[in-house]
Design a protein around this motif. Structure first.
Motif, PDB file in Angstrom:
ATOM      1  N   SER A   1       0.826  -1.214   0.000  1.00 42.03           N
ATOM      2  CA  SER A   1       0.000   0.000   0.000  1.00 42.03           C
ATOM      3  C   SER A   1       0.858   1.260   0.000  1.00 42.03           C
ATOM      4  O   SER A   1       0.361   2.352  -0.256  1.00 42.03           O
ATOM      5  CB  SER A   1      -0.933   0.013   1.220  1.00 42.03           C
TER       6      SER A   1
ATOM      7  N   PHE B   1      -8.382  -3.055  -6.608  1.00 46.90           N
ATOM      8  CA  PHE B   1      -7.236  -3.581  -5.874  1.00 46.90           C
ATOM      9  C   PHE B   1      -6.086  -3.803  -6.836  1.00 46.90           C
ATOM     10  O   PHE B   1      -6.219  -3.559  -8.037  1.00 46.90           O
ATOM     11  CB  PHE B   1      -7.596  -4.864  -5.111  1.00 46.90           C
TER      12      PHE B   1
ATOM     13  N   ALA C   1      -6.203  -1.587  -1.184  1.00 42.67           N
ATOM     14  CA  ALA C   1      -7.428  -1.463  -1.966  1.00 42.67           C
ATOM     15  C   ALA C   1      -7.783   0.010  -1.962  1.00 42.67           C
ATOM     16  O   ALA C   1      -7.371   0.763  -1.065  1.00 42.67           O
ATOM     17  CB  ALA C   1      -8.556  -2.293  -1.369  1.00 42.67           C
TER      18      ALA C   1
ATOM     19  N   GLN D   1     -11.736  -6.262  -1.401  1.00 37.07           N
ATOM     20  CA  GLN D   1     -10.506  -6.942  -1.828  1.00 37.07           C
ATOM     21  C   GLN D   1     -10.699  -8.435  -1.570  1.00 37.07           C
ATOM     22  O   GLN D   1     -10.522  -8.900  -0.455  1.00 37.07           O
ATOM     23  CB  GLN D   1      -9.301  -6.411  -1.036  1.00 37.07           C
TER      24      GLN D   1
END
Length: 203
Positions: free
Chosen positions: A12, A61, A52, A45
């Motif tokens: 992320s 995602f 996501a 997700q």
């Protein structure tokens, strides 16, 4: 407003940096990866991973896909080269090379149990992955040439992805000594205020 589902030290980081670079409003929703994900998150997700993104009420995602989508939604920020150019081709090439080849190799080190449930296999799996990562970095060092950034003369989302995966290396100091071009690229990226702010949360 965007919502990014994130966790420290995960993939992320790249879309988080990109959101910060874009200067757009967004909110964070932290996902505790050590705990089971409930049906609400799995509806966003399906694999229960991060990141996501919710954009205009629609979930998506895959970190590389999110980065490409965000860069294209905000072309005025020029975080992706213009379509049809040689720079755009290199941007796709390096971003997907990082996401499809290097990132899964790191997963074999940090999520070895997802490769084999037999702990006896884990040392060999990790050793092979470390060898492949070293070979990847060496080849990438040779591919940069005289460019300041991966895609060309401008910073792009591909550089953000590179920065994230560089921080995943087990020995960044040794990596920097072995590959001065990669080290210089990392330092140029890390010097950007938006990158440095998000890196603090992830490194």
């Amino acid at each position: 407003m965007y919502t990014l589902f994130w966790s420290p030290g995960s993939a992320s980081m790249a879309p988080h940096v990109l959101l910060e670079e874009l200067g757009v409003p967004y909110e964070l929703s932290r996902v505790e990866l050590s705990k089971p994900r409930g049906p609400d998150y799995l509806a966003i997700q399906p694999w229960g991973r991060v990141p996501a993104l919710i954009a205009d009420g629609q979930p998506m995602f895959e970190a590389a896909a999110i980065c490409m989508h965000l860069a294209d939604r905000h072309p005025q920020k020029e975080l992706a080269p213009k379509p049809g150019t040689a720079e755009r081709a290199r941007y796709y090439q390096f971003l997907l090379l990082l996401a499809d080849t290097l990132q899964p190799t790191f997963r074999r080190i940090y999520r070895t149990s997802s490769v084999s449930g037999d702990a006896g296999h884990h040392p060999a799996i990790k050793a092979t992955a470390l060898k492949e990562i070293a070979e990847f970095w060496a080849r990438l060092e040779g591919l940069i040439g005289g460019r300041s950034w991966l895609a060309g003369d401008r910073f792009s989302a591909a550089d953000i992805y590179f920065h994230m995966l560089y921080t995943w290396d087990e020995d960044m100091a040794a990596l920097s000594r072995r590959h001065p071009k990669l080290a210089a690229l990392f330092e140029r990226i890390h010097a950007r205020p938006a990158v440095a702010r998000i890196a603090e949360l992830n490194m």
